[in-house]
Design a protein around this motif. Structure first.
Motif, PDB file in Angstrom:
ATOM      1  N   ALA A 288       0.826  -1.210   0.000  1.00  0.00           N
ATOM      2  CA  ALA A 288       0.000   0.000   0.000  1.00  0.00           C
ATOM      3  C   ALA A 288       0.856   1.254   0.000  1.00  0.00           C
ATOM      4  O   ALA A 288       0.489   2.271  -0.614  1.00  0.00           O
ATOM      5  N   SER A 289       2.009   1.205   0.656  1.00  0.00           N
ATOM      6  CA  SER A 289       2.904   2.365   0.675  1.00  0.00           C
ATOM      7  C   SER A 289       3.512   2.610  -0.694  1.00  0.00           C
ATOM      8  O   SER A 289       3.638   3.763  -1.135  1.00  0.00           O
ATOM      9  N   ALA A 290       3.907   1.531  -1.372  1.00  0.00           N
ATOM     10  CA  ALA A 290       4.473   1.673  -2.718  1.00  0.00           C
ATOM     11  C   ALA A 290       3.431   2.220  -3.688  1.00  0.00           C
ATOM     12  O   ALA A 290       3.735   3.087  -4.516  1.00  0.00           O
ATOM     13  N   PHE A 291       2.200   1.719  -3.586  1.00  0.00           N
ATOM     14  CA  PHE A 291       1.124   2.205  -4.452  1.00  0.00           C
ATOM     15  C   PHE A 291       0.877   3.691  -4.217  1.00  0.00           C
ATOM     16  O   PHE A 291       0.760   4.475  -5.157  1.00  0.00           O
ATOM     17  N   TRP A 292       0.811   4.086  -2.955  1.00  0.00           N
ATOM     18  CA  TRP A 292       0.583   5.496  -2.617  1.00  0.00           C
ATOM     19  C   TRP A 292       1.699   6.359  -3.185  1.00  0.00           C
ATOM     20  O   TRP A 292       1.455   7.445  -3.715  1.00  0.00           O
ATOM     21  N   SER A 293       2.962   5.893  -3.075  1.00  0.00           N
ATOM     22  CA  SER A 293       4.108   6.713  -3.481  1.00  0.00           C
ATOM     23  C   SER A 293       4.053   7.068  -4.959  1.00  0.00           C
ATOM     24  O   SER A 293       4.455   8.176  -5.354  1.00  0.00           O
ATOM     25  N   ILE A 294       3.556   6.158  -5.798  1.00  0.00           N
ATOM     26  CA  ILE A 294       3.463   6.458  -7.228  1.00  0.00           C
ATOM     27  C   ILE A 294       2.202   7.264  -7.522  1.00  0.00           C
ATOM     28  O   ILE A 294       2.236   8.219  -8.312  1.00  0.00           O
ATOM     29  N   ALA A 295       1.095   6.915  -6.874  1.00  0.00           N
ATOM     30  CA  ALA A 295      -0.136   7.683  -7.091  1.00  0.00           C
ATOM     31  C   ALA A 295       0.065   9.144  -6.723  1.00  0.00           C
ATOM     32  O   ALA A 295      -0.350  10.048  -7.453  1.00  0.00           O
TER      33      ALA A 295
ATOM     34  N   PHE B  25      12.818   4.642   0.548  1.00  0.00           N
ATOM     35  CA  PHE B  25      12.508   3.621  -0.456  1.00  0.00           C
ATOM     36  C   PHE B  25      13.788   3.130  -1.114  1.00  0.00           C
ATOM     37  O   PHE B  25      14.825   3.805  -1.082  1.00  0.00           O
ATOM     38  N   THR B  26      13.722   1.959  -1.725  1.00  0.00           N
ATOM     39  CA  THR B  26      14.878   1.436  -2.445  1.00  0.00           C
ATOM     40  C   THR B  26      15.209   2.351  -3.625  1.00  0.00           C
ATOM     41  O   THR B  26      14.335   3.070  -4.108  1.00  0.00           O
ATOM     42  N   PRO B  27      16.453   2.348  -4.101  1.00  0.00           N
ATOM     43  CA  PRO B  27      16.873   3.318  -5.121  1.00  0.00           C
ATOM     44  C   PRO B  27      16.005   3.345  -6.378  1.00  0.00           C
ATOM     45  O   PRO B  27      15.650   4.422  -6.860  1.00  0.00           O
ATOM     46  N   LEU B  28      15.658   2.175  -6.930  1.00  0.00           N
ATOM     47  CA  LEU B  28      14.878   2.171  -8.161  1.00  0.00           C
ATOM     48  C   LEU B  28      13.445   2.635  -7.926  1.00  0.00           C
ATOM     49  O   LEU B  28      12.805   3.183  -8.833  1.00  0.00           O
ATOM     50  N   SER B  29      12.916   2.425  -6.722  1.00  0.00           N
ATOM     51  CA  SER B  29      11.602   2.974  -6.397  1.00  0.00           C
ATOM     52  C   SER B  29      11.669   4.496  -6.341  1.00  0.00           C
ATOM     53  O   SER B  29      10.741   5.186  -6.771  1.00  0.00           O
ATOM     54  N   GLY B  30      12.777   5.023  -5.806  1.00  0.00           N
ATOM     55  CA  GLY B  30      12.977   6.470  -5.849  1.00  0.00           C
ATOM     56  C   GLY B  30      13.020   6.980  -7.273  1.00  0.00           C
ATOM     57  O   GLY B  30      12.531   8.073  -7.580  1.00  0.00           O
ATOM     58  N   MET B  31      13.585   6.172  -8.173  1.00  0.00           N
ATOM     59  CA  MET B  31      13.637   6.558  -9.588  1.00  0.00           C
ATOM     60  C   MET B  31      12.243   6.619 -10.202  1.00  0.00           C
ATOM     61  O   MET B  31      11.918   7.552 -10.947  1.00  0.00           O
ATOM     62  N   THR B  32      11.381   5.643  -9.893  1.00  0.00           N
ATOM     63  CA  THR B  32      10.027   5.663 -10.461  1.00  0.00           C
ATOM     64  C   THR B  32       9.215   6.824  -9.893  1.00  0.00           C
ATOM     65  O   THR B  32       8.381   7.407 -10.593  1.00  0.00           O
ATOM     66  N   GLN B  33       9.444   7.164  -8.628  1.00  0.00           N
ATOM     67  CA  GLN B  33       8.791   8.350  -8.067  1.00  0.00           C
ATOM     68  C   GLN B  33       9.228   9.607  -8.820  1.00  0.00           C
ATOM     69  O   GLN B  33       8.402  10.482  -9.138  1.00  0.00           O
TER      70      GLN B  33
ATOM     71  N   GLY C  29       8.911  15.206  -0.734  1.00  0.00           N
ATOM     72  CA  GLY C  29      10.342  15.418  -0.685  1.00  0.00           C
ATOM     73  C   GLY C  29      11.106  14.210  -0.186  1.00  0.00           C
ATOM     74  O   GLY C  29      10.547  13.336   0.478  1.00  0.00           O
ATOM     75  N   PHE C  30      12.383  14.156  -0.510  1.00  0.00           N
ATOM     76  CA  PHE C  30      13.318  13.231   0.117  1.00  0.00           C
ATOM     77  C   PHE C  30      13.782  13.954   1.380  1.00  0.00           C
ATOM     78  O   PHE C  30      14.669  14.799   1.324  1.00  0.00           O
ATOM     79  N   GLU C  31      13.164  13.621   2.510  1.00  0.00           N
ATOM     80  CA  GLU C  31      13.349  14.453   3.688  1.00  0.00           C
ATOM     81  C   GLU C  31      14.690  14.289   4.376  1.00  0.00           C
ATOM     82  O   GLU C  31      14.881  14.778   5.485  1.00  0.00           O
TER      83      GLU C  31
END
Length: 562
Positions: free
Chosen positions: A334-341, A357-365, A473-475
């Motif tokens: 649910a957190s991953a889904f929220w991050s992209i939405a 988040f993992t590096p590639l998830s940060g990339m998709t964001q 943001g990347f806090e």
């Protein structure tokens, strides 16, 4: 895992199901047709226009629309600066929060005025109740501004030859009263009944699980959070945003808040089809946006469920996924889904820390904000997508040797110049801003919690979020200083108004042109083939513009962890 996947799939399907009738209702509102809410809101709107002295029936051309938008936004900005800098002595400040510095007030005020809500302060400890209420007011009117601009686009494309495109103030007020307000009341009631505070009392004293006595801020949170999501604003009442247990108490409120931030952007796509009586085109647009959304969402969920490789090497069980920075109430899926939405839609609210988040998830964001075309913010999402439609029409016309046309109007040099300026502005602001931050390490390096590739990603994310009017943001970045407050402030101004003025200018120019009836040789712009063309244009522009920067940040960090 299966339960979490079922939860996000069911939530997305329900959002689309509800968005279709809401889109039909929105089309009726902007077309001036009768709705069931007329007896309630007609008197309110008439009273407002009577007090303000605005003639809501005065027709405007596209230039008058944009002049009105900029004028009223400037007034809100000045008022915001005054309230934020003087909140220490103004009323409704039971916790005694001091006034903000000039550079922080500049950033906060312009951020909320442009519907970005980038917060360089910590929510409840940074502003008073009066400031929170004024910011909540901005949640409504800035969302209404974007929706009114989209309505102008709808009107310009509907008319065959005209320069009269309705009244900006009328469209903005109707967006707030007839669309945003009823939905906000509904969402706020659900949140309040699930434990989200709705009070004007000061801090509450509680004893936590460790036995410590803690002062917890309360306030009009439920009302704030409702319009925060429905208006795709994202600025949280608390510093932790929707990861805070009072702002987002349980899994039900998590679903409600997620649906709230997605429903109007999706409904605006269907409103486009209902308003223009081109439902096939709206389904094509929705299909392109959804494909783009899924291409970013599915890998992110897989990566977050797979856990962090560096932690796995330490012998730690990662079966629950990469849970660093995430709430156990929601889990990694649910957190991953929220991050992209939240990054696709430009809401910017969070229920987990994106910096963890993992590096590639940060990339998709980042990619979700860099493309800035899949659903998007309320109103602004359709304007952004319109630019890609114009580019795709022009390229397709060149490929088949025909003069580019869209909905019976020729796309000529002036429209293309405007479209290219808007399309190139987004990467220009992001990349130049990040380059300047990297070029002055003595100013910026002290604000980074992480060195190397991740630190570069933190800087890249800050300017990407600002340019996309996102606000997340990347806090790990300490952003409350004059450098970040001022530079992102100017990025916010340029990235909000030029991408609104540009599409409306193109629409206004097209509305003035002679209508050309469709023929057998007319390029079909509501087909799946043309949808693929639009998606290709979006991907190519994003890949060519941002791949080098992503290589220096999240991609490089990924390979260092393998």
């Amino acid at each position: 895992m299966n339960t979490e996947l079922f939860g996000i799939i069911a939530m997305f399907v329900l959002t689309v199901v509800f968005a279709i009738p809401i889109g039909k209702y929105i089309a009726k509102v902007y077309a001036g047709e009768k709705t069931s809410f007329d007896p309630v809101f007609n008197p309110i709107e008439k009273l407002f226009f009577k007090i303000s002295g605005i003639n809501e029936n005065a027709e405007m051309n596209w230039k008058q629309h944009m002049f009105s938008m900029i004028t009223i936004n400037m007034v809100w900005f000045v008022l915001g600066m005054f309230v934020l800098m003087n909140q220490g002595w103004l009323p409704l400040n039971p916790d005694g929060n001091p006034g903000q510095t000039a550079d922080l007030a500049f950033n906060t005020s312009i951020s909320f005025v442009v519907n970005c809500n980038l917060q360089h302060y910590s929510g409840e400890s940074g502003v008073s109740y009066l400031s929170q209420l004024f910011l909540m007011f901005l949640h409504f009117v800035t969302a209404g501004t974007g929706m009114a601009a989209a309505a102008v686009l709808f009107m310009a494309l509907r008319e065959r030859t005209t320069d009269k495109l309705g009244n900006f103030y009328n469209l903005m007020v109707k967006s707030c009263t007839r669309i945003l307000l009823p939905l906000s009341i509904l969402v706020a009631v659900i949140l309040a009944f699930n434990g989200t505070p709705m009070t004007f009392e000061g801090k509450d004293t509680i004893i936590n699980m460790q036995g410590d006595t803690v002062q917890v801020s309360t306030g009009p949170v439920a009302a704030f959070v409702a319009i925060k999501h429905l208006g795709t604003n994202g600025g949280g009442y608390y510093g932790a945003n929707s990861a805070h247990p009072l702002e987002n108490p349980n899994y039900l409120t998590n679903i409600v808040e997620m649906m709230a931030q997605m429903i109007i952007p999706i409904a605006m796509v269907f409103a486009f089809g209902f308003f223009l009586k081109r439902r096939k085109m709206s389904w094509m647009i929705f299909g392109v946006m959804t494909i783009g959304f899924l291409l970013l969402t599915v890998p992110t969920i897989m990566w977050e469920n797979g856990g962090n490789h560096a932690i796995t090497k330490m012998g730690i069980d990662n079966s629950a996924g990469a849970m660093e920075g995430k709430e156990v109430r929601f889990g990694s899926t649910a957190s991953a889904f929220w991050s992209i939405a939240t990054t696709v839609i430009s809401t910017g609210s969070i229920n987990a820390m994106h910096d963890s988040f993992t590096p590639l998830s940060g990339m998709t964001q980042l990619l979700a904000m860099m493309t800035n075309a899949f659903y998007g913010g309320v109103g602004a999402g359709m304007l952004n997508f319109f630019i890609f439609i114009i580019l795709a029409v022009f390229i397709s016309g060149l490929m088949v040797g025909r003069t580019p046309e869209f909905m019976g109007k020729k796309i000529e040099a002036r429209e293309m110049k405007i479209a290219m300026i808007v399309a190139l502005l987004h990467p220009f602001l992001i990349l130049v801003g990040t380059a300047l931050a990297a070029a002055f390490p003595t100013i910026t390096s002290a604000t980074l919690a992480n060195p190397g590739f991740h630190g570069f990603t933190e800087m890249l994310y800050e300017y990407t979020s600002s340019s996309a009017n996102n606000g997340s943001g990347f806090e790990g970045l300490g952003d409350n200083n004059p450098w970040w407050n001022i530079t992102t402030g100017f990025v916010l101004i340029l990235s909000r108004y030029i991408p609104i003025i540009g599409p409306i200018a193109i629409a206004g120019l097209l509305a003035n042109k002679k209508y050309i009836p469709e023929s057998a040789g007319t390029l079909k712009t509501d087909s799946s083939t043309f949808g693929i063309m639009i998606l290709a244009v979006i991907v190519i522009i994003t890949a060519l513009s941002f791949f080098p920067a992503l290589t220096l940040g999240p991609i490089a960090e990924y390979f260092t962890l393998r």
